[in-house]
Design an enzyme around this catalytic site. Structure first.
Site, short mmCIF file in Angstrom:
data_model
loop_
_atom_site.label_atom_id
_atom_site.label_comp_id
_atom_site.label_asym_id
_atom_site.label_seq_id
_atom_site.Cartn_x
_atom_site.Cartn_y
_atom_site.Cartn_z
N LYS A 162 0.89 -1.51 0.29
CA LYS A 162 0.11 0.39 -0.49
C LYS A 162 1.16 1.35 0.21
O LYS A 162 0.76 2.13 -0.85
CB LYS A 162 -0.49 -0.01 1.82
CG LYS A 162 -1.23 1.49 1.50
CD LYS A 162 -2.73 1.50 1.05
CE LYS A 162 -3.55 2.74 0.84
NZ LYS A 162 -4.52 3.20 0.47
N LYS A 237 -0.30 11.62 4.36
CA LYS A 237 -0.08 10.83 5.36
C LYS A 237 0.28 9.02 4.83
O LYS A 237 1.03 9.27 5.46
CB LYS A 237 -2.20 10.49 6.02
CG LYS A 237 -1.78 8.78 7.29
CD LYS A 237 -3.13 8.49 7.50
CE LYS A 237 -2.98 7.06 7.53
NZ LYS A 237 -3.83 6.03 8.22
P1 NAD Z 1 -11.76 8.27 9.29
O1 NAD Z 1 -11.58 9.58 10.45
O2 NAD Z 1 -13.15 8.75 8.63
O3 NAD Z 1 -12.88 7.03 10.18
C1 NAD Z 1 -12.14 6.69 11.47
C2 NAD Z 1 -13.14 6.19 12.73
O4 NAD Z 1 -11.75 5.74 13.12
C3 NAD Z 1 -13.98 7.33 12.88
O5 NAD Z 1 -14.74 7.17 13.14
C4 NAD Z 1 -13.25 7.55 14.77
O6 NAD Z 1 -14.39 7.98 15.66
C5 NAD Z 1 -12.73 5.98 14.84
N1 NAD Z 1 -11.91 5.34 15.88
C6 NAD Z 1 -10.78 6.86 16.31
N2 NAD Z 1 -10.80 5.65 17.85
C7 NAD Z 1 -10.87 5.24 17.63
C8 NAD Z 1 -10.83 4.24 18.36
N3 NAD Z 1 -10.41 3.41 19.46
N4 NAD Z 1 -11.73 2.84 18.75
C9 NAD Z 1 -12.71 2.84 17.88
N5 NAD Z 1 -12.40 3.63 16.95
C10 NAD Z 1 -11.97 4.68 16.88
O7 NAD Z 1 -11.22 7.59 8.09
P2 NAD Z 1 -11.33 6.81 7.30
O8 NAD Z 1 -10.95 8.10 5.93
O9 NAD Z 1 -12.21 5.62 7.29
O10 NAD Z 1 -10.01 5.97 6.82
C11 NAD Z 1 -10.05 5.15 7.92
C12 NAD Z 1 -8.18 4.21 7.21
O11 NAD Z 1 -8.61 3.49 6.18
C13 NAD Z 1 -7.44 5.25 7.16
O12 NAD Z 1 -5.96 4.47 8.04
C14 NAD Z 1 -6.99 5.31 6.21
O13 NAD Z 1 -5.62 6.56 5.45
C15 NAD Z 1 -7.47 4.70 5.03
N6 NAD Z 1 -7.86 5.03 3.81
C16 NAD Z 1 -8.91 5.49 3.49
C17 NAD Z 1 -9.94 5.91 2.49
C18 NAD Z 1 -10.12 7.35 2.19
O14 NAD Z 1 -10.07 7.73 0.86
N7 NAD Z 1 -11.11 7.75 2.76
C19 NAD Z 1 -8.89 5.42 1.37
C20 NAD Z 1 -8.15 4.09 1.62
C21 NAD Z 1 -7.54 4.03 3.19
#
Ligand code: NAD
Length: 290
Positions: A162, A237
């Site tokens: 990734k 990131k």
């Molecule tokens: P986001 O911030 O929308 O979601 C993350 C969630 O985790 C939040 O709702 C938050 O409240 C929750 N969280 C935080 N601490 C926590 C805990 N201790 N216990 C349980 N939940 C907790 O982020 P996202 O866009 O959904 O991305 C999530 C992951 O996917 C990241 O690692 C990101 O890099 C990866 N990602 C995102 C995308 C994208 O386009 N958004 C694409 C590929 C990968």
């Protein structure tokens, strides 16, 4: 299957919804709260993990993943598979998998590409690291949430794939933006440059599938005022994770470092919340130095 899903943000929520829609019994936990069709509430990460066949995590970073696994590991039942879909540093991915193995649990790192649109449509690509048996156990669920799951190798290999892919993507997007910005200043129509590059040796996904120029190539965030798509701060990131891994491995990545520095400046200068291809209009305004 009985599934616990921890972290129901932009990505986790639609992924959990798709699992529930496919007939699995899903409970979720997110400290920020959530309302996901078909997904029940658990009061804690441990409660979401207890007595489940599979525990999925979709969290912001490696520190939070480690903290969540501290609660998940004692609660998970023997035989359960732990599937972490977050994008995190390779070290954290390996550390939590080792702790899971010590607790007698199967674990894989399975970060995704495809973004929120892919999560909603169930067309994500998963890059998987971990034991083949754990991959086999997780596979039916990955194929509900995505259209492709590639087993890349041992624990951590999914995260390595990734961050290397996204380092290349960040570099190639900057290259595409520089080429179109230069061509424009030299008076070349961007459609002409697209027609040449897309069938020439400069072709790359950033040009042919995600062209940063509005109205050129297939529809992309550039055609929607650079609304993400893939936000610039998420690219930053991932470039940061790439540099962290490169430092740990002693690998020379001068363009990866330069791409990270450029995205850092761009995000601080108003790029936050915009698609990462909005590097083009920003770059256009930069003075030439040197
Ligand atoms: P986001 O911030 O929308 O979601 C993350 C969630 O985790 C939040 O709702 C938050 O409240 C929750 N969280 C935080 N601490 C926590 C805990 N201790 N216990 C349980 N939940 C907790 O982020 P996202 O866009 O959904 O991305 C999530 C992951 O996917 C990241 O690692 C990101 O890099 C990866 N990602 C995102 C995308 C994208 O386009 N958004 C694409 C590929 C990968």
């Amino acid at each position: 299957m009985e599934i616990g899903f921890i972290g129901l943000g932009n990505m986790g929520a639609p992924m959990a919804r798709n699992l529930a829609a496919a007939g699995h019994s899903v409970v979720g936990y997110d400290p920020a709260g959530f309302a996901v069709e078909g997904v029940g509430h658990a009061g804690s990460a441990a409660a979401a993990a207890a007595a489940r066949d599979a525990v999925l995590t979709m969290l912001p970073d490696g520190a939070i993943l480690r903290q969540v696994y501290e609660a998940v590991l004692p609660a998970a039942r023997p035989g359960a598979v732990l599937i972490d879909c977050s994008t995190v540093d390779v070290e954290s991915a390996r550390a939590v998998a080792a702790e899971a193995a010590a607790a007698g649990l199967a674990a894989i790192d399975a970060p995704v590409s495809g973004g929120v649109a892919g999560a909603v449509a169930g067309t994500l690509t998963f890059m998987v690291g971990g034991p083949p048996a754990a991959f086999a156990q997780a596979r039916p669920l990955l194929h509900v949430m995505g259209s492709r799951a590639v087993h890349c190798g041992a624990t951590g290999a999914g995260q390595v794939a990734k961050i290397c892919n996204n380092m290349l993507l960040g570099i190639s997007m900057i290259g595409a933006c520089e080429a179109f910005a230069l061509a424009e200043k030299l008076g070349l129509d961007p459609h002409s440059l697209y027609d040449v590059v897309s069938t020439s040796s400069g072709a790359c996904w950033s040009v042919t599938s995600y062209c940063p120029v509005p109205g050129v190539g297939p529809t992309s965030p550039a055609d929607h005022d650079y609304r993400p798509g893939f936000a610039a701060e998420l690219m930053l990131k991932d470039l940061g994770l790439g540099q962290q891994a490169a430092a740990a491995a002693g690998a020379a990545t001068p363009l990866g470092a330069a791409a990270m520095a450029l995205y850092e400046t761009f995000v601080a200068a108003g790029g936050r919340g915009r698609d990462f291809s909005a590097m083009l209009p920003w770059l256009r305004e930069q003075p030439r130095t040197g």
